[in-house]
Motif scaffolding. Structure first.
Motif, short mmCIF file in Angstrom:
data_model
loop_
_atom_site.label_atom_id
_atom_site.label_comp_id
_atom_site.label_asym_id
_atom_site.label_seq_id
_atom_site.Cartn_x
_atom_site.Cartn_y
_atom_site.Cartn_z
N ALA A 91 0.82 -1.21 0.00
CA ALA A 91 0.00 0.00 0.00
C ALA A 91 0.86 1.26 0.00
O ALA A 91 1.84 1.35 0.75
N PRO A 92 0.50 2.27 -0.81
CA PRO A 92 1.21 3.56 -0.81
C PRO A 92 0.76 4.41 0.36
O PRO A 92 0.04 5.41 0.21
N LEU A 93 1.16 4.04 1.56
CA LEU A 93 0.62 4.64 2.77
C LEU A 93 0.96 6.12 2.92
O LEU A 93 0.32 6.83 3.70
N THR A 94 1.98 6.58 2.20
CA THR A 94 2.31 8.01 2.16
C THR A 94 2.21 8.43 0.70
O THR A 94 3.16 8.31 -0.08
N LEU A 95 1.05 8.94 0.31
CA LEU A 95 0.73 9.12 -1.10
C LEU A 95 1.62 10.12 -1.81
O LEU A 95 2.03 9.90 -2.95
N GLY A 96 1.94 11.23 -1.16
CA GLY A 96 2.77 12.24 -1.80
C GLY A 96 4.15 11.72 -2.15
O GLY A 96 4.67 11.95 -3.26
N ALA A 97 4.77 11.01 -1.23
CA ALA A 97 6.11 10.46 -1.47
C ALA A 97 6.08 9.41 -2.58
O ALA A 97 6.99 9.33 -3.41
N CYS A 98 5.00 8.62 -2.64
CA CYS A 98 4.90 7.59 -3.68
C CYS A 98 4.69 8.22 -5.05
O CYS A 98 5.24 7.76 -6.05
#
Length: 336
Positions: A164-171
């Motif tokens: 899961a891309p739990l930190t969306l901005g960084a992903c």
């Protein structure tokens, strides 16, 4: 007993791990479709494998960005559910089941309302059946946010969150560099085609936040989320959307047993998705592997007939009688 994941020599690359399962899919078992009308006039489709009888468990499968029942991980999970003789249902996000959804809005990484509605309906139909769920990639972030935002009101007995891309901005930023841009281009093109269909639909044209010309210029997730996802779903912009929707903000509030599986070499991620111990509820078991790619975890076999780690691990966790997960990691440590 849990088995540590170790890739074969020929699948050590994160890109082999990510792409190979997409190419060599297993055959999809026969499913039947249930259309679920939503309170706002839209719909989502549920694809069922079997039926829950006599209080038997139901496994809810939540796919990733632009995924569906045909996705390689969904197929394998359906097969595994069939092996252990439990009913399974793929919860499609809006517009992902092969037919455009009716409204201008679609789905996004923090949209827990549709999942909550599906779970409430299942509980109404099958009140004696325990509900389990597994979410992959975007679907994993949705599931993590659902678990944390619902807390003790979660209708799930146990849940598993994968890649899961739990930190969306960084992903989103990660996908703008290196080979990861290949994945970004592939997914952006699919999103653009779907949005173009809506721009061309007479009843929806005026509700679209962009024109055809502007749509073609959105070549990164950040731009697409800023100009399309955010305005269609009530966010001030991409940054507001990422901040409010990132699952990592909800992990400490989870009250039901939840397993999170990440690979440190995931080409969709950065180490920003790795939670610190303080960000985890005692009910979260966090498993971080050095290898595995994005929803890959090819564990053996040969390139044309790979074997996988995830399915056995997921089923073993979901059907475990242990109701008190302990915080720990596999192979790596939490981010301090």
């Amino acid at each position: 007993m849990k088995t540590l994941f170790s890739p074969p020599w020929w699948a050590a690359s994160p890109h082999v791990q990510t792409i190979l399962p997409f190419i060599f899919k297993v055959a999809k078992p026969t499913t039947f479709r249930q259309r679920q009308e939503l309170p706002d006039g839209d719909f989502i489709d549920l694809d069922w494998l079997g039926q829950a009888q006599n209080g038997e468990p139901i496994l809810v499968i939540i796919h990733g960005l632009e995924g569906n029942t045909e996705s390689h991980y969904a197929r394998r999970m359906l097969i595994e559910a069939k092996k252990v003789k439990i009913a399974a249902v793929v919860h499609h996000h809006r517009g992902c089941s092969g037919e455009p959804n009716r409204l201008a809005r679609s789905y996004h990484s923090g949209d827990v309302d549709d999942l909550a509605y599906t779970l409430s309906q299942l509980k109404q139909y099958y009140p004696d059946s325990p509900l389990y769920a597994v979410g992959y990639s975007l679907g994993g972030n949705v599931l993590a946010k659902y678990q944390g935002s619902q807390q003790q009101h979660s209708l799930l007995e146990r849940a598993v969150v994968v890649s899961a891309p739990l930190t969306l901005g960084a992903c989103a930023k990660r996908l703008e560099s290196g080979f990861s841009t290949v994945y970004q281009r592939f997914l952006i093109k699919r999103l653009q085609r779907k949005m173009l269909d809506k721009i061309n639909t007479a009843d929806l044209t005026e509700q679209m936040p962009i024109t055809k010309k502007q749509l073609n210029m959105l070549n990164t997730f950040y731009l697409f989320d800023d100009k399309v996802t955010a305005p269609l779903h009530g966010f001030a912009g991409a940054d507001d959307y990422y901040q409010k929707s990132s699952g990592i903000n909800y992990l400490q509030h989870i009250t039901k047993p939840t397993l999170i599986i990440h690979a440190q070499d995931d080409p969709f991620m950065t180490d920003d998705v790795i939670p610190s111990k303080d960000q985890l509820s005692p009910m979260v078991e966090y498993e971080l592997h050095r290898f595995g790619g994005h929803v890959g975890f090819v564990a053996g076999g040969w390139p044309w007939k790979p074997k996988f780690y995830l399915e056995d691990r997921i089923i073993n966790f979901l059907l475990s009688s242990n109701n008190n997960p302990t915080q720990h990691t596999t192979e790596e440590t939490h981010k301090e």
